[in-house]
Design a protein around this motif. Structure first.
Motif, PDB file in Angstrom:
ATOM      1  N   GLN A 107       0.821  -1.211   0.000  1.00 57.91           N
ATOM      2  CA  GLN A 107       0.000   0.000   0.000  1.00 57.91           C
ATOM      3  C   GLN A 107       0.856   1.262   0.000  1.00 57.91           C
ATOM      4  O   GLN A 107       0.604   2.197  -0.773  1.00 57.91           O
ATOM      5  CB  GLN A 107      -0.917   0.008   1.232  1.00 57.91           C
ATOM      6  N   VAL A 108       1.867   1.291   0.856  1.00 61.48           N
ATOM      7  CA  VAL A 108       2.709   2.486   0.985  1.00 61.48           C
ATOM      8  C   VAL A 108       3.480   2.754  -0.300  1.00 61.48           C
ATOM      9  O   VAL A 108       3.523   3.887  -0.790  1.00 61.48           O
ATOM     10  CB  VAL A 108       3.669   2.335   2.178  1.00 61.48           C
ATOM     11  N   TRP A 109       4.072   1.724  -0.894  1.00 60.67           N
ATOM     12  CA  TRP A 109       4.907   1.951  -2.075  1.00 60.67           C
ATOM     13  C   TRP A 109       4.072   2.223  -3.320  1.00 60.67           C
ATOM     14  O   TRP A 109       4.485   3.000  -4.191  1.00 60.67           O
ATOM     15  CB  TRP A 109       5.840   0.760  -2.301  1.00 60.67           C
ATOM     16  N   TYR A 110       2.894   1.621  -3.408  1.00 61.22           N
ATOM     17  CA  TYR A 110       2.005   1.953  -4.527  1.00 61.22           C
ATOM     18  C   TYR A 110       1.503   3.386  -4.396  1.00 61.22           C
ATOM     19  O   TYR A 110       1.432   4.128  -5.378  1.00 61.22           O
ATOM     20  CB  TYR A 110       0.827   0.969  -4.565  1.00 61.22           C
ATOM     21  N   ALA A 111       1.172   3.795  -3.186  1.00 60.52           N
ATOM     22  CA  ALA A 111       0.734   5.170  -2.945  1.00 60.52           C
ATOM     23  C   ALA A 111       1.870   6.165  -3.215  1.00 60.52           C
ATOM     24  O   ALA A 111       1.623   7.279  -3.688  1.00 60.52           O
ATOM     25  CB  ALA A 111       0.247   5.319  -1.502  1.00 60.52           C
ATOM     26  N   THR A 112       3.101   5.766  -2.949  1.00 64.47           N
ATOM     27  CA  THR A 112       4.253   6.637  -3.241  1.00 64.47           C
ATOM     28  C   THR A 112       4.352   6.917  -4.731  1.00 64.47           C
ATOM     29  O   THR A 112       4.590   8.056  -5.148  1.00 64.47           O
ATOM     30  CB  THR A 112       5.551   5.977  -2.739  1.00 64.47           C
ATOM     31  N   GLN A 113       4.163   5.886  -5.543  1.00 64.26           N
ATOM     32  CA  GLN A 113       4.190   6.079  -7.000  1.00 64.26           C
ATOM     33  C   GLN A 113       3.096   7.036  -7.446  1.00 64.26           C
ATOM     34  O   GLN A 113       3.337   7.934  -8.264  1.00 64.26           O
ATOM     35  CB  GLN A 113       4.031   4.738  -7.714  1.00 64.26           C
ATOM     36  N   VAL A 114       1.899   6.869  -6.909  1.00 68.91           N
ATOM     37  CA  VAL A 114       0.773   7.723  -7.296  1.00 68.91           C
ATOM     38  C   VAL A 114       1.044   9.175  -6.907  1.00 68.91           C
ATOM     39  O   VAL A 114       0.835  10.102  -7.706  1.00 68.91           O
ATOM     40  CB  VAL A 114      -0.532   7.230  -6.653  1.00 68.91           C
ATOM     41  N   SER A 115       1.528   9.402  -5.692  1.00 70.99           N
ATOM     42  CA  SER A 115       1.769  10.765  -5.217  1.00 70.99           C
ATOM     43  C   SER A 115       2.885  11.438  -6.007  1.00 70.99           C
ATOM     44  O   SER A 115       2.776  12.610  -6.376  1.00 70.99           O
ATOM     45  CB  SER A 115       2.109  10.741  -3.726  1.00 70.99           C
ATOM     46  N   ILE A 116       3.966  10.724  -6.279  1.00 74.33           N
ATOM     47  CA  ILE A 116       5.077  11.307  -7.040  1.00 74.33           C
ATOM     48  C   ILE A 116       4.640  11.613  -8.465  1.00 74.33           C
ATOM     49  O   ILE A 116       4.971  12.667  -9.018  1.00 74.33           O
ATOM     50  CB  ILE A 116       6.291  10.361  -7.020  1.00 74.33           C
ATOM     51  N   ARG A 117       3.879  10.711  -9.076  1.00 71.55           N
ATOM     52  CA  ARG A 117       3.402  10.940 -10.442  1.00 71.55           C
ATOM     53  C   ARG A 117       2.485  12.157 -10.498  1.00 71.55           C
ATOM     54  O   ARG A 117       2.600  12.994 -11.400  1.00 71.55           O
ATOM     55  CB  ARG A 117       2.675   9.699 -10.965  1.00 71.55           C
TER      56      ARG A 117
END
Length: 313
Positions: A107-117
């Motif tokens: 969850q954390v790493w997938y959310a990191t990709q979304v936020s950075i994108r």
């Protein structure tokens, strides 16, 4: 030492001759090894802290993809199991589990990709729109009043009101959030670019260029743009953490990306009622947000200084 009598018997054409003009030789003599972007990179590399932050951010981006690949669970197929709720980090669940028993690592790493994108798209979109409008605003005097009134009209309404109305009327999604932030966020970039263009527009070298018939686009790109690069880069760098923080605030209020699109802000909003008893739920996403914010603050200031032509020697 040769005496004057030695030259008396020589003809004048043997003593003096005309040198042929060569455009290539003339260009070579007047050529300079100076490169604007080369100097920018050299000056940026002198800031060790900024280089470390750049490496750290790139590592964070790359590792977000690696983390999902090596993780034991897939975010798309997360299974809810209340019996596994609030498991602390262990060999099975590297970041523990949330209140529903789902793996927190993916969850954390997938959310990191979304936020950075989202942050990168908004930063680039704001910059392109802001620079274009700012150049027109600052250079075309007839439009100064129009853009000034438009700026005051939009800027005087709180940002949260715009985002609330958009979320309620249009909807909540990644695309809507990105377009909404760009449509409102260009104001700061345009205002700063306008002030810089207004400052350099009537400098002597720009007046001379216009008198010589230099095209407008060349005056803007060669004479004015180098002085704007530092402002643009700094604004872009600060826009990235600002976008992530704003999205976190909007998600906390329930008007963010939506439940179907996870982000760091959405995760932080979900754990606000549990982090006192289970601090790991806050530590991991908050640490990533802090690393991104601090890194871009340091990199933005360093790159802004490096991009200023006045700092090039």
């Amino acid at each position: 030492m040769a005496k004057a009598s030695d030259f008396e018997g020589k003809k004048q054409d043997e003593l003096f001759y005309f040198v042929d003009y060569s455009p290539e030789e003339a260009e070579r003599v007047g050529y300079s090894n100076y490169s604007y972007w080369g100097s920018v990179i050299q000056n940026f590399l002198k800031h060790k802290a900024a280089v470390v932050c750049l490496i750290l951010f790139l590592f964070l981006v790359i590792f977000s993809f690696i983390a999902l690949a090596i993780g034991k669970y897939d975010y798309q197929t997360l299974v809810t199991d209340s019996s596994l709720a609030f498991r602390k980090p262990n060999s099975e669940y590297w970041f523990g589990t949330d209140n529903l028993g789902r793996d927190y690592w993916c969850q954390v790493w997938y959310a990191t990709q979304v936020s950075i994108r989202l942050a990168l798209i908004v930063a680039v979109g704001e910059s392109i729109l802001g620079v274009i409008i700012g150049l027109i605003w600052g250079y075309v005097r007839k439009l100064d009043r129009f853009f000034t009134e438009l700026y005051n009209l939009i800027d005087n309404v709180p940002y949260i009101i715009y985002m609330t109305l958009i979320a309620l009327v249009v909807g909540q999604s990644f695309t809507i959030m990105a377009v909404s932030m760009i449509a409102i966020g260009w104001l700061v970039m345009a205002r700063r670019v306008r002030n810089m263009v207004f400052m350099f527009r009537d400098r002597e070298y720009n007046l001379a260029s216009r008198c010589l018939g230099t095209p407008l686009w060349r005056v803007l790109t060669k004479n004015i743009l180098p002085y704007l690069v530092s402002v643009i880069i700094l604004r872009m760098a600060l826009s990235i953490p600002a976008t992530i923080n704003l999205e976190s605030t909007l998600s906390y209020l329930g008007i963010g990306l939506g439940i179907e699109t996870p982000s760091l802000g959405l995760i932080l909003s979900k754990v606000r009622g549990f982090f006192l008893d289970y601090p790991y739920l806050l530590v991991f996403p908050a640490s990533i947000v802090s690393i991104i914010s601090i890194s871009f603050y340091i990199m933005g200031n360093a790159f802004s200084d490096a991009a200023d032509p006045r700092n090039h020697v």
